[in-house]
Design an enzyme around this catalytic site. Structure first.
Site, PDB file in Angstrom:
ATOM      1  N   ALA A  68      -1.415  -5.811  -7.828  1.00 22.13           N
ATOM      2  CA  ALA A  68      -0.743  -6.530  -8.916  1.00 22.13           C
ATOM      3  C   ALA A  68      -0.156  -7.819  -8.363  1.00 22.13           C
ATOM      4  CB  ALA A  68       0.367  -5.659  -9.494  1.00 22.13           C
ATOM      5  N   GLU A 136       3.146  -0.218  -1.946  1.00 26.68           N
ATOM      6  CA  GLU A 136       4.241  -0.503  -2.884  1.00 26.68           C
ATOM      7  C   GLU A 136       5.606  -0.082  -2.364  1.00 26.68           C
ATOM      8  OE1 GLU A 136       1.324   0.739  -3.701  1.00 26.68           O
ATOM      9  OE2 GLU A 136       0.582  -0.211  -5.538  1.00 26.68           O
TER      10      GLU A 136
END
Ligand code: COA
Length: 262
Positions: A68, A136
Site C-alpha cells: 500500500a 507492516e
C-alpha cells in the site's frame, strides 16, 4: 480489454492476459487508483470467455509491488482504515473467486499488499531478486489485505508468525523453501516461465479448471464432510460438459484433447 488505464497495463497474448501494475517510480505501490483499476480489470477478465489464464506482474525489474502507498497513511482515520482494509480484501478476493487460474509473476519486491496480492493468486513464480514479506509491524500496524489469513493457510502458522510478527523479508530461495512461492527463476526468464505455465493452464478444460479451483479454495475453508459434498457435486456437474465427453474420447483414442469450455 481496450480501455486505457493510468496505473496498470494490459497485454493480451492469445488466450492469456497480463495485468501489469504500473507505478514503477513508487515500486508499484498501491494507491486508490491502482486498486480501483485492478478491480475493474479483474471484472473485465472474468467476463471474457476468450481469456483462459491471467498473469499479474509489476512493471520494471525492481518490484512486483511494495504494498500500500504509505504516503496516504498519515491522514487516514480509523473508519477510513477499515474501509481501506475491506476494500483491498474484496479486490484480492476477486482473484480467489475468479473462474480462471491466476499466476503471480513476482519480479522483485512483493511486500505488504504486494505479497497479499500474490497470496490470492493460484500460482507464484518469483525471480531470483525477489524479496517477500509483510513488514507492516514495523509501521506499527498489521497486514490488512488478507496477509494474516492467507499467509498462515499457505505456509502454516509458524512461518506466518515469523513474517507477520517479526516483519522479516525473505529472499526468493527462502520463500521457495517454505512453499511461499512455487518456483524461482532468473529475472530474465520470468516472463517466459510464467507464460509457459499460463499456456499449460489455458489449454486445460475451462469449466473443470474453474471447479477445481473452487473445490480447492472453498473446500479448504469448511469441514471435510462439507468439502467432500462440494467436490462430488462439482465433479458430477462436469459430466454434463462437452469437454468431459471429448476429453475421455481423446484419451481413449490417444489424441490431444482440445477443450472448448462447453
Ligand atoms: N508506499 C509509497 N512509496 C513507496 C513504497 C510504499 N509502500 N515503497 C517504496 N516507495 C517509494 C519510495 O518512497 C521511493 O520514492 P522516492 O524515490 O520518491 O523517495 C521509491 O518508491 C523507491 O523506493 P526506495 O525506498 O528508495 O528503494 P529502496 O531500494 O531503498 O528500498 C524497499 C526498497 C521496498 C525495501 C523500501 O522502499 C520499503 O521498505 N518500502 C515500503 C515497504 C512496505 O513497508 N510496504 C508495506 C506497506 S503497508
Amino acid at each position: 480489454m481496450s480501455k486505457l488505464y493510468e496505473t496498470i497495463k494490459i497485454e493480451r497474448e492469445g488466450s492469456i492476459v497480463w495485468i501489469i501494475l504500473n507505478r514503477p517510480h513508487r515500486l508499484n505501490a498501491f494507491n486508490d487508483t491502482l486498486l480501483k483499476e485492478l478491480s475493474e480489470a479483474l471484472d473485465t477478465v472474468e467476463n471474457d470467455p476468450s481469456i483462459r489464464c491471467v498473469i499479474i506482474t509489476g512493471e520494471g525489474d525492481r518490484a512486483f509491488s511494495a504494498g500500500a502507498d504509505v504516503t496516504a497513511f498519515p491522514k487516514i482515520t480509523p473508519v477510513k482504515a477499515e474501509e481501506f482494509s475491506r476494500g483491498g480484501q474484496k479486490v484480492f478476493s476477486k482473484i480467489e473467486e475468479m473462474s480462471k487460474p491466476v499466476i503471480a509473476a513476482i519480479n522483485g519486491y512483493a511486500l505488504g499488499g504486494g505479497l497479499e496480492l500474490a497470496l490470492a493468486c493460484d500460482f507464484r513464480i518469483a525471480s531470483e531478486n525477489a524479496e517477500l514479506g509483510n513488514p507492516e509491524i514495523i509501521l506499527g500496524i498489521i497486514p490488512g489485505w488478507g496477509g494474516t489469513q492467507r499467509l498462515a493457510r499457505i505456509v502454516g502458522l509458524r512461518n506466518a508468525k515469523r513474517l507477520v510478527m517479526l516483519g522479516e523479508r525473505l529472499k526468493a530461495d527462502e520463500a521457495l523453501k517454505i512453499g511461499l512461492v512455487d518456483k524461482v527463476v532468473p529475472l530474465e526468464k520470468l516472463r517466459e516461465e510464467a507464460k509457459a505455465l499460463a499456456q499449460r493452464l489455458a489449454e486445460g478444460p475451462p469449466i473443470a479448471m474453474k471447479y477445481a479451483k473452487h473445490a480447492l479454495n472453498f473446500g479448504s475453508q469448511v469441514p471435510l464432510n462439507i468439502g467432500l459434498r462440494l467436490e462430488a457435486t462439482l465433479m458430477a456437474l462436469l459430466f454434463s460438459t462437452h469437454d468431459a465427453k471429448m476429453g475421455v474420447e481423446a484419451f481413449m483414442s490417444k489424441r490431444k484433447p482440445e477443450f472448448k469450455g462447453e
